[in-house]
Design a protein around this motif. Sequence first.
Motif, PDB file in Angstrom:
ATOM      1  N   SER A 115       3.791  11.041  -8.623  1.00  0.00           N
ATOM      2  CA  SER A 115       2.450  10.926  -8.039  1.00  0.00           C
ATOM      3  C   SER A 115       2.319   9.555  -7.379  1.00  0.00           C
ATOM      4  N   ASP A 156     -11.032  -3.875  -0.372  1.00  0.00           N
ATOM      5  CA  ASP A 156     -11.719  -3.180  -1.441  1.00  0.00           C
ATOM      6  C   ASP A 156     -12.470  -4.167  -2.339  1.00  0.00           C
ATOM      7  N   SER A 163      -3.769   3.343  -1.425  1.00  0.00           N
ATOM      8  CA  SER A 163      -3.413   4.766  -1.456  1.00  0.00           C
ATOM      9  C   SER A 163      -3.745   5.412  -2.794  1.00  0.00           C
ATOM     10  N   LEU A 164      -4.510   4.746  -3.624  1.00  0.00           N
ATOM     11  CA  LEU A 164      -4.732   5.273  -4.973  1.00  0.00           C
ATOM     12  C   LEU A 164      -6.162   5.783  -5.152  1.00  0.00           C
ATOM     13  N   ASP A 165      -6.333   6.776  -6.046  1.00  0.00           N
ATOM     14  CA  ASP A 165      -7.696   7.227  -6.355  1.00  0.00           C
ATOM     15  C   ASP A 165      -8.360   6.186  -7.281  1.00  0.00           C
ATOM     16  N   ASN A 166      -9.656   6.364  -7.523  1.00  0.00           N
ATOM     17  CA  ASN A 166     -10.413   5.330  -8.251  1.00  0.00           C
ATOM     18  C   ASN A 166      -9.863   5.019  -9.636  1.00  0.00           C
ATOM     19  N   GLU A 167      -9.493   6.110 -10.344  1.00  0.00           N
ATOM     20  CA  GLU A 167      -9.037   5.907 -11.715  1.00  0.00           C
ATOM     21  C   GLU A 167      -7.699   5.177 -11.750  1.00  0.00           C
ATOM     22  N   THR A 168      -6.787   5.595 -10.852  1.00  0.00           N
ATOM     23  CA  THR A 168      -5.469   4.972 -10.804  1.00  0.00           C
ATOM     24  C   THR A 168      -5.606   3.523 -10.334  1.00  0.00           C
ATOM     25  N   GLU A 169      -6.535   3.305  -9.429  1.00  0.00           N
ATOM     26  CA  GLU A 169      -6.803   1.948  -8.961  1.00  0.00           C
ATOM     27  C   GLU A 169      -7.247   1.063 -10.130  1.00  0.00           C
ATOM     28  N   GLN A 178       0.828  -1.205   0.000  1.00  0.00           N
ATOM     29  CA  GLN A 178       0.000   0.000   0.000  1.00  0.00           C
ATOM     30  C   GLN A 178       0.867   1.261   0.000  1.00  0.00           C
ATOM     31  N   THR A 190      -3.976  -1.098  -3.677  1.00  0.00           N
ATOM     32  CA  THR A 190      -4.681   0.078  -4.188  1.00  0.00           C
ATOM     33  C   THR A 190      -5.103   1.025  -3.067  1.00  0.00           C
ATOM     34  N   GLY A 192       0.182   7.223  -8.026  1.00  0.00           N
ATOM     35  CA  GLY A 192       0.000   6.195  -9.059  1.00  0.00           C
ATOM     36  C   GLY A 192       1.325   5.834  -9.717  1.00  0.00           C
TER      37      GLY A 192
END
Length: 231
Positions: free
Chosen positions: A147, A205, A175-181, A94, A173, A149
């Motif tokens: 970043s 998740d 520490s990542l935002d939805n798109e990067t995830e 993470q 995932t 990601g």
Amino acid sequence: MIEVNHLYHSFYVGKKNRRQEVSVLKNINLNIEAGEIVSIVGRSGSGKSTLLNLLSGYIKPSSGEVRIQGENVTNFTESQWAGFRADHLGFIFQSFQLIPSMTSFQNVELPLVMQGVPDKQRKQKVAEIFKRVELEGLEGHYPSELSGGQQQRVSVARALVVNPPIILADEPTGSLDNETEAELLAFIQQLNKEEGITFVIITHDEEVASIADRTVRLEGGSILEEEEMSR
Ligand SMILES: Nc1ncnc2c1ncn2[C@@H]1O[C@H](COP(=O)(O)OP(=O)(O)OP(=O)(O)O)[C@@H](O)[C@H]1O
């Protein structure tokens, strides 16, 4: 590929004369086939990280057996584990766990340095991986200059650089935002399909669990259920 038989683990806490046994994993039996994506879910404290640490040799089980690619690794020494991990296991965390004082290139190169791969071969391999994870141009950046990601992609590149048959991931995932995830999950699926890499992924998740062939649910240190998923 990964076989866990009657695995038990306890920690001992407290001062010497008042040591208390905390039983964390109880009779875990698990068989992970080559090419599977398996997610491990369960509430905080259910024993997920302990199980992953047992699969990677960072802790020794109180009893039971772990076999990886046919090899009984249960009683490996520290140095046997170090060699085995370097050849068989990749890790994604993470918090990325990159070395801040090293550039992204050096971070990815490090496992090859540890394996004693000659300089020219190393540089070539790392360059290939940077292309593969679409990080070209960021070789000279330090982790703090990337970043979240991008840092996670560097850590995936570091895991991939030694061609491990198995990747163990702890909340990759988280520490990542939805798109990067979504991008990372698509990449995991691609690596699984195209290269047959087996993934064991701890997650809270649902999205991550949804890419798995199978979800293993831990509760209070025992496997509560195993759920086959249709991908
Ligand atoms: N080194 C340790 N010494 C003593 N107890 C420990 C140690 N590591 C973990 N534990 C205990 O073992 C239990 C399981 O912890 P573990 O970290 O495996 O859970 P987890 O399911 O991964 O939780 P989380 O989702 O919060 O990361 C917890 O009760 C924890 O307090």
